[in-house]
Write a protein that holds these residues in place. Structure first.
Motif, mmCIF file in Angstrom:
data_model
loop_
_atom_site.group_PDB
_atom_site.id
_atom_site.type_symbol
_atom_site.label_atom_id
_atom_site.label_comp_id
_atom_site.label_asym_id
_atom_site.label_seq_id
_atom_site.Cartn_x
_atom_site.Cartn_y
_atom_site.Cartn_z
ATOM 1 N N LEU A 101 49.999 1.899 3.965
ATOM 2 C CA LEU A 101 50.778 0.684 3.676
ATOM 3 C C LEU A 101 49.948 -0.249 2.798
ATOM 4 O O LEU A 101 48.778 -0.505 3.095
ATOM 5 N N ILE A 102 50.568 -0.756 1.750
ATOM 6 C CA ILE A 102 49.880 -1.683 0.842
ATOM 7 C C ILE A 102 50.617 -3.018 0.851
ATOM 8 O O ILE A 102 51.851 -3.063 0.784
ATOM 9 N N SER A 103 49.846 -4.086 0.956
ATOM 10 C CA SER A 103 50.438 -5.424 1.031
ATOM 11 C C SER A 103 50.494 -6.072 -0.353
ATOM 12 O O SER A 103 49.563 -5.932 -1.144
ATOM 13 N N VAL A 104 51.596 -6.769 -0.641
ATOM 14 C CA VAL A 104 51.667 -7.612 -1.848
ATOM 15 C C VAL A 104 51.890 -9.045 -1.377
ATOM 16 O O VAL A 104 52.694 -9.296 -0.480
ATOM 17 N N ASP A 105 51.134 -9.991 -1.943
ATOM 18 C CA ASP A 105 51.143 -11.369 -1.447
ATOM 19 C C ASP A 105 51.160 -12.375 -2.598
ATOM 20 O O ASP A 105 50.516 -12.135 -3.630
ATOM 21 N N PRO A 106 51.827 -13.500 -2.396
ATOM 22 C CA PRO A 106 51.900 -14.514 -3.467
ATOM 23 C C PRO A 106 50.533 -15.007 -3.946
ATOM 24 O O PRO A 106 50.356 -15.288 -5.123
ATOM 25 N N TYR A 107 49.556 -15.110 -3.048
ATOM 26 C CA TYR A 107 48.248 -15.646 -3.459
ATOM 27 C C TYR A 107 47.616 -14.807 -4.568
ATOM 28 O O TYR A 107 46.766 -15.282 -5.322
ATOM 29 N N MET A 108 48.041 -13.537 -4.644
ATOM 30 C CA MET A 108 47.458 -12.639 -5.656
ATOM 31 C C MET A 108 47.733 -13.129 -7.070
ATOM 32 O O MET A 108 46.938 -12.894 -7.981
ATOM 33 N N ARG A 109 48.861 -13.827 -7.228
ATOM 34 C CA ARG A 109 49.183 -14.367 -8.556
ATOM 35 C C ARG A 109 48.069 -15.291 -9.046
ATOM 36 O O ARG A 109 47.698 -15.250 -10.229
ATOM 37 N N ASN A 110 47.525 -16.104 -8.145
ATOM 38 C CA ASN A 110 46.455 -17.031 -8.533
ATOM 39 C C ASN A 110 45.174 -16.303 -8.924
ATOM 40 O O ASN A 110 44.460 -16.744 -9.825
#
Lengths: 333, 333
Positions: free
Chosen positions: A43-52
């Motif tokens: 399972l791989i997580s995608v998160d809004p903070y990654m945009r920064n």
């Protein structure tokens, strides 16, 4: 030798992030050295903070490097171990990010107990997402029974957990979200006292006033921008505003303008505070244990939205900014 | 029977407050009833917060009524007493406001010890102004020795005291103010580490970066608007922003717009908090005692700007928004 596929940052997004900012590359993965483990992602997580982290300037974590894999939370299975701490077949959690396989240091992994909670929970309720909701709400928000707690981005990963914890603490919980499907989810599934679809209103202040006749004591802010401005007009004396995310601003490419509402904070002696979950590292174990209790007693729902297929990771990430997910967005490999 | 003169709110200002919003009226003052005292004003305080009370909507205190005297801090002498607590000749402090004489309740007055400190100090350093600076800086700002503390409106009544307290606490103190005369006052008289005349720069960010090479730990905000925006860009992790006043906004008549900088608070895990001094009422005596110690030991200066003549009260008030005062603005009757 294992053939790995990974998604790298091809170039930095300017404003709106898009698929062309990423590239899927193949590589031969080296064997684990002493103290290293070869894991296969599940399972791989995608998160809004990654945009920064895709910007070049330092936020609270270092920016991603162009040409390098996107780091982030993932779970997987140990395929090869050159460590005494992990055996083949162990289910583990780490931050190797957007790749199918990874050779990682033993001290970067933690074992997962899938009998206590499903694997996905370790990326959601029992992972950094749950901890972010927990510490943001309880440490910064300090909700008291009977408080009115408003949550923006309420159907998202952190918002949905923060709302449930507020409900457990005996608060009135109001969610702001972006579709009727989500308002129904919040009211029916998560038992929020009310939910507002902000897209159905020119300004959420009016529907918010209706469901918050006594004002707002705690505001858990995941979005920033216009929605937050509307909430600020309704804060009570000594209100607490938790700055958890500002997702409406991340893709703007420049700083947007809005009304200066600091006078409202002043008049109401309100507190607005940013935080990051790592500030509370010493209390992680205690928090995970409480979150697990709530999860197992059924008070807390592990809401995940799972997309299948490694190639879908960038789309799953882009979907966060379109509000496509309910709960934690994960990609199953 | 005493002929009293008082200044009333003739009509509510819309945007910029002006002299035409006030009227000077005469009246016959009634004799003190049982438990009442007749006082003659000697010093009348004018304060920025009064502008907000001239609006019709409730802030943290009730609005002034049109046709009624402007309430506010004053000191004076007891002329007639129908109270066992006060005798003729006592010097007292109260909130009878902009009038030459007043008949007031005994429980609305406190006696002043002019041997401990000059009468004006009870409207400045030892009054609500000093207490506001004290609690704002120490309770909300929580400065630590070596912190860089930036103060806007630094030569004003509250700012000048807050800066001196920060200096006593071993902080580096930077003042932002509106003239070279004031920067000189702050650096030479009050021993601030540096002061910036914001009118000499298109944007204070540049000179501020120069004098705050290590960033800003505590920001004591009296002004809001552009100046504060510039400071926000320089905050350090875990910075504390004290919302004490927003004087740049009071006369705007509408909410101004500016950049949305909440992401900066988030990234730096900063805290921004409003307060009013009355929240700390239980600690007033302790605070006054410490302020008096600092005053008498010469660590704290009782800086007042005194204008002569009752008719000057409205002009003295209007001057606050033009930055005419250094220290606490008072009118001597």
């Amino acid at each position: 030798m294992v053939k790995n596929r990974k998604i790298i940052l091809k170039n930095r997004p300017v404003g709106q992030v898009e698929k062309a900012n990423f590239d899927l590359v193949e590589e031969d993965l080296r064997e684990p050295d002493i103290g290293e483990i070869l894991v296969k992602s599940s399972l791989i997580s995608v998160d809004p903070y990654m945009r920064n982290r895709m910007n070049s300037f330092k936020s609270y974590v270092a920016p991603y490097e162009v040409g390098q894999v996107i780091e982030g939370d993932a779970t997987g299975t140990v395929m090869q171990s050159n460590s005494e701490q992990f055996g083949v077949g162990d289910i583990v959690h780490g931050s190797w990010g957007w790749q199918e396989y990874a050779t990682v240091q033993e001290n970067s992994l933690t074992k997962i107990n899938v009998e206590l909670a499903p694997e996905s929970a370790y990326l959601g309720v029992l992972g950094l997402t749950g901890l972010t909701a927990y510490f943001g709400l309880l440490e910064i928000g300090q909700p008291v029974e009977g408080d009115t707690v408003v949550i923006s981005g309420a159907a998202g990963s952190t918002g949905s957990i923060a709302g449930q914890i507020a409900r457990i603490k005996g608060c009135r919980v109001i969610g702001i979200t972006g579709s009727d499907q989500k308002t129904e989810f919040l009211e029916k599934e998560l038992e929020f006292d009310a939910a507002i679809n902000y897209k159905a209103w020119p300004n959420v202040r009016k529907p918010l006033m209706k469901v918050c006749p006594g004002g707002v004591d705690v505001y858990f802010d995941n979005v920033g921008g216009d929605i937050s401005d509307s909430v600020f007009y309704l804060i009570n004396d000594h209100a607490r505003i938790i700055l958890c995310g500002q997702i409406s601003q991340y893709n703007q490419g420049r700083i947007s303008t809005g009304p200066r509402l600091h006078s409202l904070l002043l008049i109401h002696r309100a507190r607005m505070q940013g935080f990051i979950v790592y500030d509370y590292r010493k209390k992680f174990n205690e928090a995970i244990s409480r979150l697990a209790d709530w999860l197992n007693s059924g008070q807390l729902t592990n809401q995940v939205n799972i997309i299948q297929g490694f190639e879908q990771v960038p789309d799953a990430f882009l979907g966060l900014f379109e509000g496509e997910n309910i709960g934690k967005q994960l990609v199953k490999i």
